[in-house]
Design an enzyme around this catalytic site. Structure first.
Site, PDB file in Angstrom:
ATOM      1  N   TRP A 528       0.846  -1.381   0.332  1.00  0.00           N
ATOM      2  CA  TRP A 528       0.134  -0.059  -0.258  1.00  0.00           C
ATOM      3  C   TRP A 528       0.619   1.473   0.558  1.00  0.00           C
ATOM      4  O   TRP A 528       0.516   2.420  -0.501  1.00  0.00           O
ATOM      5  CB  TRP A 528      -1.021  -0.369   1.372  1.00  0.00           C
ATOM      6  N   HIS A 529       1.894   1.394   0.795  1.00  0.00           N
ATOM      7  CA  HIS A 529       3.117   2.764   0.325  1.00  0.00           C
ATOM      8  C   HIS A 529       3.596   2.646   0.204  1.00  0.00           C
ATOM      9  O   HIS A 529       3.639   3.755  -0.984  1.00  0.00           O
ATOM     10  CB  HIS A 529       3.774   2.088   1.960  1.00  0.00           C
ATOM     11  N   ASP A 530       3.878   1.585  -1.085  1.00  0.00           N
ATOM     12  CA  ASP A 530       5.039   1.783  -2.558  1.00  0.00           C
ATOM     13  C   ASP A 530       5.117   0.558  -2.261  1.00  0.00           C
ATOM     14  O   ASP A 530       5.462  -1.070  -1.799  1.00  0.00           O
ATOM     15  CB  ASP A 530       5.872   2.581  -2.091  1.00  0.00           C
TER      16      ASP A 530
END
Length: 645
Positions: A528-530
């Site tokens: 989700w962050h990257d």
């Protein structure tokens, strides 16, 4: 009120978020526990806390602040903290041998005689736009008031008047219901309209891409058969995370090249025709934030929240839960606002747009569930007061000033980006570079979160506070993740952890089930962050570092040490030092220097005899810090405040 009392109220956890001082099962209160009413003071003196009458004050230990041990801890702080700042300040000076490597990353600052390290791309995008954000934060509530003044029907109440008032002989239940429904419709209509204009200003011609994704997700929730909604929601939204990353925001130039290319012109070369088309023209008008896909991850959480809140509402039996439980709809507890589904008509496309694109929280959060959003649109929460909001704004300004001082005098981000020769630094310098890099990460995320939450509070919506404690006031992996990006943690628990089985039940099998659930969650968190390998490694490291704390709490249960509390405090302090070292390592990998950078730091610190000696002293200093953290939590307990983070 004295200056000391004002400072106590300013930095009280109640000012930060009333959820810390009020049980999630109890309706929020306008009373500030830093300045309790006489009646409440009487309750506390009799040993009754704010959380449903539970005697939590009596569970605290006597204060240790004036004991010989804590006098020693205080002396350690007086020596260590200034030395920490001095060390990293010295390596940021022009006299440092490595200065020429990172000097090009510095720019002139507003503090006389100082350059500023504004080289972090994520923070610089926020810092450079702070003046414009404050203008929008001021205009948004004013425009809402103007809209309310125009749209309120004759004889009706404006938005500012549609607040809960004590029941009287002239106020009937029906009229209160009507006022709440009018307030909901009026606010969501404004939010939907303003948010679309805000979206166009932010992303220009990319705004339709966002709206198309939103429409598909809404269709999945409302048009598919009920049993397919959960699976389809997860597949679509995780797919969007990957598609946005791989498609780089779907530039119109690429779309035009494949679907409807620009007709070739005899006056241009073939090469120019291949690189220039109608899509290229649209891409040049990308708004204030052309790369919309970078910030869309937060929106994905709201898409999932809406779909599952709607899906779970379909499983509820007939009748209003508020009427069945005889609750006050105008002052529900937070748990009721989240768990009680909205009315069937509330899951409309207008309300969906208003929620997903709600301007104060659109860019970075904090994350609010759909049910909670709709409930607060009907009734302004009692937790929102002018005094609390003002004090919260002052705290934000203090944090912003702290960040400005830091990046004007400590250039840790520029040093890290310049890929220095780590071996030229002493073990103490290396550790301080890593430590203050993490503090920069903490502040650069805290500031946008608190700014946008302040905007939301001014607008009459109270989302959860994202950051509970200072980065240097954490010793437990579990507690750290409960208090860091707290609204996201609560989202993960509601929409992933509990549906997967939560803690897994009693026994060894249950513990392994819980650890597996955590591994799945942190894998999702990393993606989700990257979608990067270093963040995936970070997520797995966090899941791995939960294991030692789990094992330690099993081997050393608190109840077995009731007669040896001081020894237990020492054992917990030793374990906490290990926790801190592991958390720092994982977060350095994920958000600061990466895996190679951490390897260089570790080799520089532990690769020599002097480094090992320093590490021993550092662990002893961390032990002192941990004991102060323990005592701070005991102090909170003495004031009737018990938090899990």
């Amino acid at each position: 009120m004295s200056l000391l009392q004002y400072a106590g109220r300013l930095f009280s956890v109640d000012t930060l978020d009333t959820r810390f001082t009020t049980s999630s099962k109890a309706p929020p209160s306008r009373i500030d526990p830093a300045r309790p009413s006489p009646a409440e003071a009487g309750l506390k003196s009799s040993g009754q806390g704010r959380n449903g009458g539970e005697d939590i004050v009596s569970g605290a230990s006597p204060p240790r602040w004036k004991s010989p041990e804590f006098i020693y801890h205080g002396l350690v702080f007086l020596v260590a903290v200034p030395l920490m700042f001095k060390t990293v300040y010295q390596v940021s000076q022009p006299s440092d041998p490595e200065y020429h490597k990172f000097a090009p990353l510095l720019t002139p600052g507003w503090i006389p005689g100082r350059m500023v390290d504004n080289s972090d791309d994520q923070y610089s995008s926020f810092r450079d736009n702070v003046p414009y954000l404050f203008i929008v934060m001021t205009l948004h509530p004013l425009l809402r008031r103007f809209y309310d003044a125009i749209c309120s029907p004759v004889g009706g109440a404006s938005d500012s008047e549609l607040k809960r008032t004590p029941n009287s002989g002239t106020l009937t239940i029906e009229s209160e219901y009507t006022r709440a429904e009018r307030r909901l419709k009026q606010r969501t209509s404004f939010d939907a309209g303003f948010s679309i204009l805000f979206l166009i200003a932010l992303h220009g011609f990319s705004a339709p891409k966002v709206l198309i994704i939103l429409y598909i997700n809404y269709t999945i929730a409302t048009q598919l058969k009920k049993e397919y909604v959960p699976t389809a929601t997860w597949i679509f939204n995780i797919g969007i995370l990957f598609a946005n990353e791989l498609g780089k925001g779907y530039p119109y130039s690429n779309i035009a090249r494949r679907i409807l290319p620009w007709p070739a012109s005899s006056n241009t070369s073939a090469e120019n025709d291949s690189n220039s088309n109608w899509g290229t023209l649209l891409d040049t008008y990308g708004g204030l934030i052309p790369r919309w896909e970078i910030l869309f991850n937060v929106t994905v959480l709201r898409l999932i929240s809406f779909n599952f809140d709607y899906y779970w509402s379909l499983n509820r039996s007939g009748g209003s839960p508020i009427e069945k439980k005889q609750l006050d709809a105008a002052n529900l507890s937070e748990r009721d606002r989240v768990d009680i589904p909205a009315k069937p008509q509330d899951y409309s496309f207008r309300n969906y747009l208003a929620y997903v694109l709600y301007s104060p929280l659109y860019l970075a959060g904090p994350i609010l569930t759909f049910n909670d959003y709709i409930s607060q649109q009907r009734y302004t929460p009692q937790s929102i007061t002018r005094t609390r909001t003002l004090l919260y704004g002052i705290r934000l300004f203090i944090c912003l000033l702290a960040m400005e001082v830091m990046i004007h005098f400590i250039y840790v981000i520029a040093i890290s980006k310049s890929q220095p020769a780590w071996e030229v630094y002493t073990p103490f310098q290396l550790s301080m570079l890593g430590y203050f890099s993490l503090h920069h990460v903490w502040l650069k995320l805290l500031l946008p979160w608190r700014f946008f939450r302040l905007w939301s509070l001014i607008d009459g919506i109270d989302p959860p506070e994202n950051v509970v404690r200072c980065m240097s006031d954490n010793y437990s992996v579990f507690a750290f993740w409960r208090g860091w990006h707290r609204s996201y943690n609560r989202w993960l628990i509601r929409y992933i952890y509990i549906p997967m089985g939560g803690s897994g039940g009693p026994g060894t099998k249950g513990k392994f089930k819980a650890l597996f659930n955590l591994l799945v969650i942190f894998t999702f968190v990393a993606m989700w962050h990257d979608i990067q390998l270093r963040l995936l490694v970070w997520g797995w490291l966090i899941a791995l570092f939960v294991l030692p704390e789990t094992v330690a709490t099993t081997l050393f249960p608190k109840k077995r040490w009731e007669n040896h509390k001081e020894a237990y405090r020492v054992i917990c302090g030793i374990g906490a030092v290990g926790n801190i070292l592991m958390m720092m390592s994982a977060n350095l990998v994920g958000f600061a220097v990466g895996l190679d950078g951490l390897k260089g730091l570790v080799q520089g610190i532990a690769g020599s005899y002097s480094g090992v000696v320093f590490l021993a002293f550092a662990c002893a200093t961390l032990f002192t810090g941990v004991q102060v953290m323990f005592e701070l939590r005991e102090e909170e307990l003495r004031h009737g405040i018990k938090m899990k983070c």
